[in-house]
Design an enzyme around this catalytic site. Structure first.
Site, PDB file in Angstrom:
ATOM      1  N   ASP A  18      44.090  28.911  56.998  1.00 50.85           N
ATOM      2  CA  ASP A  18      44.795  27.974  56.118  1.00 50.85           C
ATOM      3  C   ASP A  18      46.261  28.283  55.809  1.00 50.85           C
ATOM      4  O   ASP A  18      47.105  27.419  55.904  1.00 50.85           O
ATOM      5  CB  ASP A  18      44.044  27.864  54.778  1.00 50.85           C
ATOM      6  CG  ASP A  18      42.553  27.587  54.948  1.00 50.85           C
ATOM      7  OD1 ASP A  18      42.038  27.674  56.081  1.00 50.85           O
ATOM      8  OD2 ASP A  18      41.901  27.289  53.943  1.00 50.85           O
TER       9      ASP A  18
ATOM     10  N   GLU B 229      34.742  38.462  51.786  1.00 53.36           N
ATOM     11  CA  GLU B 229      35.338  37.368  52.574  1.00 53.36           C
ATOM     12  C   GLU B 229      36.339  37.933  53.590  1.00 53.36           C
ATOM     13  O   GLU B 229      36.375  37.520  54.736  1.00 53.36           O
ATOM     14  CB  GLU B 229      36.026  36.380  51.630  1.00 53.36           C
ATOM     15  CG  GLU B 229      36.568  35.136  52.318  1.00 53.36           C
ATOM     16  CD  GLU B 229      37.160  34.120  51.339  1.00 53.36           C
ATOM     17  OE1 GLU B 229      37.339  34.460  50.148  1.00 53.36           O
ATOM     18  OE2 GLU B 229      37.437  32.990  51.766  1.00 53.36           O
TER      19      GLU B 229
HETATM   20  C1  GLC Z   1      38.629  29.103  53.858  1.00 52.80           C
HETATM   21  C2  GLC Z   1      38.965  29.690  55.227  1.00 52.80           C
HETATM   22  C3  GLC Z   1      38.234  28.906  56.294  1.00 52.80           C
HETATM   23  C4  GLC Z   1      36.746  28.915  55.996  1.00 52.80           C
HETATM   24  C5  GLC Z   1      36.452  28.447  54.579  1.00 52.80           C
HETATM   25  C6  GLC Z   1      34.997  28.653  54.175  1.00 52.80           C
HETATM   26  O1  GLC Z   1      39.091  27.810  53.727  1.00 52.80           O
HETATM   27  O2  GLC Z   1      40.344  29.663  55.453  1.00 52.80           O
HETATM   28  O3  GLC Z   1      38.491  29.442  57.559  1.00 52.80           O
HETATM   29  O4  GLC Z   1      36.072  28.119  56.908  1.00 52.80           O
HETATM   30  O5  GLC Z   1      37.233  29.152  53.669  1.00 52.80           O
HETATM   31  O6  GLC Z   1      34.623  29.991  54.333  1.00 52.80           O
END
Ligand code: GLC
Length: 423
Positions: free
Chosen positions: A166, A396
């Site tokens: 992102d 994460e």
């Molecule tokens: C965030 C990350 C994305 C992922 C999402 C859910 O938006 O950047 O890559 O899919 O979280 O984990």
């Protein structure tokens, strides 16, 4: 590895169960309360390590959100939740289940192929993969028609969220051209569930939502979205992952498809193989994304630049340059693979995709390093990933300089990768 040699395997399985909302996993409770596209592909492979029936269900649940035109959305909103913004009301897409209107990197065909090839229950796997195959075929046809209408061989990404990375510094300049005005009132929830210092900044968020407003105004029509988007990037990550996925789809088409399917897939593969080298940036000495509005390569090295290895598409000199870069990064940080070049001025070790290590990206890169005959580096990347998780838990993402686990805790895709790496 035996169960005792993988001290967090039990915990990883427990996390997948705890994040299971009935046939699909949320990435983590609160912060991400729905089903995410590329997360699901990894999560399915994680389930497959111990419960194959549940693994296939993960993919079937995601495909409940697939659109008639073939789009597999970034998010499927199976059940309402107030914990996330932007929710279904902002996207304004009248479907059941509701979904977002953009996509994410297409790991799905690769997951299905690997799950089929590795299946213990072959009968189940054959039946499931056979039933899922037409959806994958439609999805890859969507990538072609919606995102590469001129058949250039490179697909276009219209929102940083579509890259899955992102707030990568690779998007800074392209995103800076997106206005900050929004029609939608911004009610961020992520910064109440996680430390704001490790999340995207406020201004970035306004631009993210401006894009959502723009696409909603375009009626979610692929051609109109493509035409009006102020953000248009050929993401090296998405293009590499799609090229890999096309090869896996071709393998599935050998079993379940028609000669016409195979011919169409083979044509796309040839076109993509010819086009991917255009994303090589000689000055950077690596692969990089391309800003299609600016008409210029984006001079930022990121972990996504290593994904052509996962696509099995790099020349020996390119492989030598990429692995040398990885070795330089290894000398600067304690843990591979930092999401951004640690020598880059915009590297930030704690902030999301601007520096931290992500287990899913490491898994793909290690897989690519095997293909490149660099088992030594593949083992280093896998070893670092396992070490981070074992010392910090199923976070994460991780600080590459000291290994600290950051972002959300008890993360589904991190649990999945741990199970895959220690199976
Ligand atoms: C965030 C990350 C994305 C992922 C999402 C859910 O938006 O950047 O890559 O899919 O979280 O984990």
């Amino acid at each position: 590895m035996s169960a005792t040699a993988a001290p967090r395997a039990e915990e990883a399985r427990r996390i997948l169960h705890a994040n299971d909302r009935g046939g699909y996993c949320v990435p983590t409770a609160r912060l991400y309360p729905f089903q995410w596209n590329w997360d699901s592909a990894f999560v399915a492979m994680g389930w497959a390590c111990f419960d194959e029936a549940r693994a296939w269900q993960e993919i079937e649940s995601l495909l409940k959100g697939q659109w008639e035109d073939g789009l597999v959305p970034q998010i499927v909103f199976h059940a309402p939740s107030d914990d996330y913004f932007p929710g279904p009301d902002v996207w304004g897409i009248a479907r059941t289940p509701p979904t977002s209107g953009i996509t994410q990197p297409p790991v799905l065909a690769t997951a299905v192929r690997l799950m089929l090839d590795g299946a213990r229950d072959k009968t189940l796997a054959e039946a499931k993969a056979h039933a899922i195959y037409p959806s994958l075929l439609r999805n890859h046809a969507w990538w072609q028609s919606a995102r590469d209408p001129s058949s250039s061989g490179l697909v276009t990404t219209l929102h940083p969220w579509e890259t899955g990375m992102d707030n990568s510094p690779a998007w800074d300049a392209a995103l800076a051209r997106v206005p900050t005005e929004t029609k939608t009132e911004i009610r961020r929830r992520d910064t109440t569930h996680a430390d704001p210092a490790v999340r995207p900044r406020g201004e970035e968020y306004q631009r993210f939502i401006h894009l959502v407003d723009t696409f909603r105004d375009a009626g979610w029509d692929p051609a109109r979205m493509y035409a009006v988007s102020p953000f248009r990037v050929a993401d090296i990550g998405t293009n590499a992952i799609l090229l890999r996925a096309e090869q896996d789809l071709l393998a599935l088409a050998e079993r379940f498809g028609t000669p016409d399917d195979r011919a169409a897939i083979a044509t796309r593969i040839a076109r993509k193989r010819a086009a991917l080298p255009r994303l090589w940036n000689g000055a950077l000495g690596g692969f990089a994304s391309f800003d299609q509005i600016e008409g210029a390569s984006i001079p930022v090295s990121t972990s996504a630049g290593l994904l052509p290895l996962f696509a099995h598409c790099a020349t020996p000199p390119q492989i030598a340059a990429m692995t040398a870069q990885l070795e330089r990064w290894a000398a600067r940080v304690k843990y591979l693979v930092p999401s951004t070049d640690p020598g880059h001025p915009r590297f930030e070790q704690l902030r999301y995709w601007r520096g931290p290590v992500w287990a899913v990206v490491n898994w793909m890169i290690a897989n690519g390093l095997d293909w490149a005959n660099r088992a030594d580096l593949a083992a280093l990347v896998r070893g670092n990933t396992v070490a981070l998780i074992e010392s910090q838990g199923l976070s994460e993402y991780f600080d590459p300089t000291d290994g600290r686990g950051i972002g959300g805790a008890d993360f589904s895709w991190t649990a999945a990768i741990y199970l895959m790496l220690t199976a």
